[in-house]
Design a protein around this motif. Structure first.
Motif, PDB file in Angstrom:
ATOM      1  N   LEU A 152       8.173-100.263 -83.670  1.00 16.51           N
ATOM      2  CA  LEU A 152       8.478 -99.998 -82.268  1.00 16.51           C
ATOM      3  C   LEU A 152       9.511-101.011 -81.794  1.00 16.51           C
ATOM      4  O   LEU A 152       9.235-102.210 -81.752  1.00 16.51           O
ATOM      5  N   VAL A 153      10.708-100.525 -81.485  1.00 15.52           N
ATOM      6  CA  VAL A 153      11.791-101.392 -81.028  1.00 15.52           C
ATOM      7  C   VAL A 153      12.045-101.078 -79.561  1.00 15.52           C
ATOM      8  O   VAL A 153      12.261 -99.920 -79.195  1.00 15.52           O
ATOM      9  N   ILE A 154      12.011-102.117 -78.735  1.00 14.33           N
ATOM     10  CA  ILE A 154      12.112-101.958 -77.284  1.00 14.33           C
ATOM     11  C   ILE A 154      13.307-102.749 -76.775  1.00 14.33           C
ATOM     12  O   ILE A 154      13.457-103.933 -77.095  1.00 14.33           O
ATOM     13  N   ILE A 155      14.131-102.088 -75.958  1.00  9.31           N
ATOM     14  CA  ILE A 155      15.211-102.823 -75.291  1.00  9.31           C
ATOM     15  C   ILE A 155      15.026-102.717 -73.786  1.00  9.31           C
ATOM     16  O   ILE A 155      14.581-101.691 -73.271  1.00  9.31           O
TER      17      ILE A 155
ATOM     18  N   GLN B  61      10.089 -95.720 -83.736  1.00 13.64           N
ATOM     19  CA  GLN B  61      10.010 -95.356 -82.324  1.00 13.64           C
ATOM     20  C   GLN B  61      10.822 -96.342 -81.506  1.00 13.64           C
ATOM     21  O   GLN B  61      10.744 -97.549 -81.739  1.00 13.64           O
ATOM     22  N   SER B  62      11.594 -95.837 -80.553  1.00 18.44           N
ATOM     23  CA  SER B  62      12.336 -96.743 -79.677  1.00 18.44           C
ATOM     24  C   SER B  62      11.980 -96.479 -78.224  1.00 18.44           C
ATOM     25  O   SER B  62      11.728 -95.337 -77.824  1.00 18.44           O
ATOM     26  N   LEU B  63      11.948 -97.574 -77.464  1.00 17.36           N
ATOM     27  CA  LEU B  63      11.726 -97.512 -76.026  1.00 17.36           C
ATOM     28  C   LEU B  63      12.925 -98.164 -75.353  1.00 17.36           C
ATOM     29  O   LEU B  63      13.292 -99.292 -75.698  1.00 17.36           O
ATOM     30  N   ILE B  64      13.507 -97.451 -74.419  1.00 16.13           N
ATOM     31  CA  ILE B  64      14.593 -97.996 -73.606  1.00 16.13           C
ATOM     32  C   ILE B  64      14.038 -98.062 -72.189  1.00 16.13           C
ATOM     33  O   ILE B  64      13.798 -97.029 -71.560  1.00 16.13           O
ATOM     34  N   THR B  65      13.784 -99.267 -71.708  1.00 14.41           N
ATOM     35  CA  THR B  65      13.161 -99.453 -70.410  1.00 14.41           C
ATOM     36  C   THR B  65      14.037-100.385 -69.586  1.00 14.41           C
ATOM     37  O   THR B  65      14.138-101.573 -69.874  1.00 14.41           O
ATOM     38  N   LEU B  66      14.724 -99.814 -68.618  1.00 12.60           N
ATOM     39  CA  LEU B  66      15.755-100.525 -67.858  1.00 12.60           C
ATOM     40  C   LEU B  66      15.399-100.578 -66.382  1.00 12.60           C
ATOM     41  O   LEU B  66      14.587 -99.790 -65.900  1.00 12.60           O
ATOM     42  N   LYS B  67      16.032-101.480 -65.687  1.00 13.81           N
ATOM     43  CA  LYS B  67      15.940-101.516 -64.219  1.00 13.81           C
ATOM     44  C   LYS B  67      17.326-101.172 -63.699  1.00 13.81           C
ATOM     45  O   LYS B  67      18.169-102.045 -63.542  1.00 13.81           O
ATOM     46  N   LEU B  68      17.542 -99.877 -63.474  1.00 13.25           N
ATOM     47  CA  LEU B  68      18.844 -99.408 -63.024  1.00 13.25           C
ATOM     48  C   LEU B  68      18.831 -99.206 -61.513  1.00 13.25           C
ATOM     49  O   LEU B  68      17.778 -98.947 -60.924  1.00 13.25           O
ATOM     50  N   PRO B  69      19.993 -99.285 -60.883  1.00 10.86           N
ATOM     51  CA  PRO B  69      20.064 -99.061 -59.438  1.00 10.86           C
ATOM     52  C   PRO B  69      19.584 -97.654 -59.067  1.00 10.86           C
ATOM     53  O   PRO B  69      19.663 -96.720 -59.872  1.00 10.86           O
ATOM     54  N   PHE B  70      19.125 -97.509 -57.840  1.00 10.15           N
ATOM     55  CA  PHE B  70      18.570 -96.236 -57.375  1.00 10.15           C
ATOM     56  C   PHE B  70      19.560 -95.085 -57.490  1.00 10.15           C
ATOM     57  O   PHE B  70      19.173 -93.938 -57.674  1.00 10.15           O
ATOM     58  N   PHE B  71      20.853 -95.378 -57.405  1.00 13.36           N
ATOM     59  CA  PHE B  71      21.838 -94.301 -57.425  1.00 13.36           C
ATOM     60  C   PHE B  71      22.167 -93.810 -58.835  1.00 13.36           C
ATOM     61  O   PHE B  71      22.887 -92.839 -59.005  1.00 13.36           O
TER      62      PHE B  71
END
Length: 181
Positions: free
Chosen positions: A66-69, A96-106
């Motif tokens: 499990l690789v997470i960025i 398995q990869s997880l891409i979990t970001l904090k992107l702007p609302f727009f």
């Protein structure tokens, strides 16, 4: 009068703040807290790159890399782990990869998914889960970083090894060793 960064009130308070922030970020467990060995993954859910819904419980049943960025610029470092997996573990180990970001609302989830599709091979889209609000990172206790978080899971979905490292670091051996058992 010569201004030196450490001698003015602003400089002292800024340097003090930076030292405090540095201490907090390097304190064990303060910056991130990877699940410990023997722990199951916490519950979380996300959609894959085809918009299919998934939950962390699905990662039971077979050993998993499990690789997470948590940073949008960490894709190459994630890819490095999967390239190396072909040399270090058998095909029976799920990738398995997880891409979990904090992107702007727009920035919509669809836009983020489309950008990820351009970087992920099509045959891996269903094994790449994405969330744009950092929900998976929060559930896993992970801070934003351009270095991947990597977990080796056993068939019961328990963590058997975890690192916050690049694939070429000495710490990577712990992952490969755990997945070869």
């Amino acid at each position: 009068m010569t201004h030196r960064p450490g001698n003015s009130r602003w400089g002292r308070s800024t340097l003090g703040g930076l030292v405090l922030a540095g201490a907090l970020l390097t304190a064990p467990g303060a910056a991130f807290a990877l699940p410990s060995n023997g722990q199951p993954l916490p519950e979380f859910s996300a959609r894959d790159l085809t918009s299919g819904p998934h939950a962390s419980g699905e990662l039971k049943g077979r050993p998993t890399l499990l690789v997470i960025i948590t940073d949008k610029d960490a894709g190459d470092r994630m890819r490095g782990w999967f390239d190396a997996a072909d040399r270090h573990v058998t095909d029976s180990v799920h990738r398995q990869s997880l891409i979990t970001l904090k992107l702007p609302f727009f920035v919509s989830e669809g836009a983020a998914r489309g950008k990820a599709k351009n970087q992920v091979p099509k045959d891996s889209w269903k094994d790449t889960w994405l969330d744009k609000n950092g929900g998976m990172a929060k559930a896993l206790g992970l801070a934003s970083s351009d270095t991947p978080y990597v977990l080796a899971l056993d068939a019961e979905g328990r963590v058997v090894a975890s690192v916050h490292a690049t694939v070429d670091s000495p710490e990577a051996r712990a992952i490969w060793s755990a997945l070869q058992r």
